[in-house]
Design a protein around this motif. Structure first.
Motif, PDB file in Angstrom:
ATOM      1  N   LYS A 145       0.826  -1.212   0.000  1.00 43.48           N
ATOM      2  CA  LYS A 145       0.000   0.000   0.000  1.00 43.48           C
ATOM      3  C   LYS A 145       0.858   1.260   0.000  1.00 43.48           C
ATOM      4  O   LYS A 145       0.428   2.292  -0.509  1.00 43.48           O
ATOM      5  N   LYS A 146       2.083   1.176   0.538  1.00 45.27           N
ATOM      6  CA  LYS A 146       2.959   2.342   0.590  1.00 45.27           C
ATOM      7  C   LYS A 146       3.429   2.770  -0.802  1.00 45.27           C
ATOM      8  O   LYS A 146       3.717   3.942  -1.027  1.00 45.27           O
ATOM      9  N   THR A 147       3.546   1.840  -1.728  1.00 46.27           N
ATOM     10  CA  THR A 147       4.045   2.157  -3.072  1.00 46.27           C
ATOM     11  C   THR A 147       2.979   1.996  -4.160  1.00 46.27           C
ATOM     12  O   THR A 147       3.261   2.238  -5.331  1.00 46.27           O
ATOM     13  N   ALA A 148       1.782   1.610  -3.776  1.00 48.78           N
ATOM     14  CA  ALA A 148       0.718   1.346  -4.749  1.00 48.78           C
ATOM     15  C   ALA A 148       0.244   2.626  -5.424  1.00 48.78           C
ATOM     16  O   ALA A 148       0.376   3.723  -4.863  1.00 48.78           O
ATOM     17  N   PRO A 149      -0.311   2.495  -6.617  1.00 50.29           N
ATOM     18  CA  PRO A 149      -0.937   3.651  -7.272  1.00 50.29           C
ATOM     19  C   PRO A 149      -2.033   4.254  -6.394  1.00 50.29           C
ATOM     20  O   PRO A 149      -2.580   3.584  -5.509  1.00 50.29           O
ATOM     21  N   THR A 150      -2.359   5.517  -6.653  1.00 49.94           N
ATOM     22  CA  THR A 150      -3.411   6.212  -5.915  1.00 49.94           C
ATOM     23  C   THR A 150      -4.555   6.652  -6.828  1.00 49.94           C
ATOM     24  O   THR A 150      -5.499   7.281  -6.381  1.00 49.94           O
ATOM     25  N   ARG A 151      -4.429   6.302  -8.099  1.00 53.33           N
ATOM     26  CA  ARG A 151      -5.447   6.664  -9.091  1.00 53.33           C
ATOM     27  C   ARG A 151      -5.868   5.403  -9.839  1.00 53.33           C
ATOM     28  O   ARG A 151      -5.083   4.470  -9.972  1.00 53.33           O
ATOM     29  N   PRO A 152      -7.094   5.391 -10.326  1.00 52.15           N
ATOM     30  CA  PRO A 152      -7.537   4.205 -11.068  1.00 52.15           C
ATOM     31  C   PRO A 152      -6.826   4.079 -12.406  1.00 52.15           C
ATOM     32  O   PRO A 152      -6.624   5.073 -13.107  1.00 52.15           O
ATOM     33  N   HIS A 153      -6.444   2.859 -12.732  1.00 54.81           N
ATOM     34  CA  HIS A 153      -5.805   2.529 -14.013  1.00 54.81           C
ATOM     35  C   HIS A 153      -6.479   1.265 -14.536  1.00 54.81           C
ATOM     36  O   HIS A 153      -5.917   0.177 -14.439  1.00 54.81           O
ATOM     37  N   PRO A 154      -7.703   1.402 -15.067  1.00 51.09           N
ATOM     38  CA  PRO A 154      -8.467   0.217 -15.471  1.00 51.09           C
ATOM     39  C   PRO A 154      -7.772  -0.682 -16.482  1.00 51.09           C
ATOM     40  O   PRO A 154      -8.031  -1.877 -16.517  1.00 51.09           O
ATOM     41  N   GLY A 155      -6.879  -0.145 -17.270  1.00 49.80           N
ATOM     42  CA  GLY A 155      -6.199  -0.957 -18.277  1.00 49.80           C
ATOM     43  C   GLY A 155      -4.939  -1.630 -17.785  1.00 49.80           C
ATOM     44  O   GLY A 155      -4.323  -2.413 -18.506  1.00 49.80           O
ATOM     45  N   ALA A 156      -4.534  -1.359 -16.546  1.00 47.83           N
ATOM     46  CA  ALA A 156      -3.293  -1.925 -16.012  1.00 47.83           C
ATOM     47  C   ALA A 156      -3.471  -3.404 -15.679  1.00 47.83           C
ATOM     48  O   ALA A 156      -4.560  -3.839 -15.323  1.00 47.83           O
TER      49      ALA A 156
END
Length: 185
Positions: A145-156
């Motif tokens: 969680k410390k390095t995870a994205p903070t915005r949605p990236h539906p295609g990732a």
């Protein structure tokens, strides 16, 4: 973001934070900029939580639970639906005609997902895994969680190995964008 305890305690605490954010959103008048700010905070929490689950929880589900592959795929598909809704909300202001309806759809999806995880999945994991395994997963989830994205990236990518390779870099870019824009403060 990091609460301590085993993976079930960690994720359950996240769930209560999400419940609290939905309650706070519902108390703010429609169209208010504060409503958008709270949805941004909710998005940050949900995306970090989802990425951590996809990196560590669902691989453990596949490994330790009978029928784990099907369970993990179901959970990941639920995450994908939530991420698409988050992306739609990210692109709208609180005064958009469909903003509140999207929040209602999001709450419906997230609440059902939480109830399923807490009512079925977590109990099955507790029966199947040792306390040490659950503790180790809790630590892995907190770290993710410390390095995870903070915005949605539906295609990732949402499954290993691609998600493990790309999530930290995407998270770094998202946190830089958040810093520059003041999002999430």
């Amino acid at each position: 973001m990091g609460h301590g305890g085993d993976v079930i305690q960690e994720l359950t605490t996240d769930h209560r934070e999400v419940d609290d954010l939905f309650a706070r959103i519902e108390k703010v008048p429609p169209g208010s900029p504060e409503r958008k700010h709270l949805v941004d905070l909710l998005t940050i929490e949900l995306v970090r939580h989802s990425v951590a689950e996809e990196l560590h929880l669902y691989p453990a589900v596949r490994e330790h639970l009978s029928g784990g592959d099907a369970i993990a795929e179901k959970e990941i598909s639920e995450h994908a639906r939530v991420e698409r809704l988050l992306k739609e909300l990210e692109e709208r202001g609180a005064d958009a005609a469909d903003f509140d309806q999207l929040v209602v759809e999001l709450k419906t999806e997230v609440t059902a997902h939480i109830q399923d995880e807490e009512g079925v999945l977590f109990a099955a994991l507790r029966r199947a895994c040792s306390g040490q395994t659950l503790d180790e997963l809790g630590e892995k989830v907190r770290t993710a969680k410390k390095t995870a994205p903070t915005r949605p990236h539906p295609g990732a990518p949402d499954t290993p190995p691609a998600n493990k390779l790309l999530a930290p870099g995407t998270g770094l870019v998202d946190r830089a964008r958040d810093f520059v824009t003041g999002r999430g403060k």
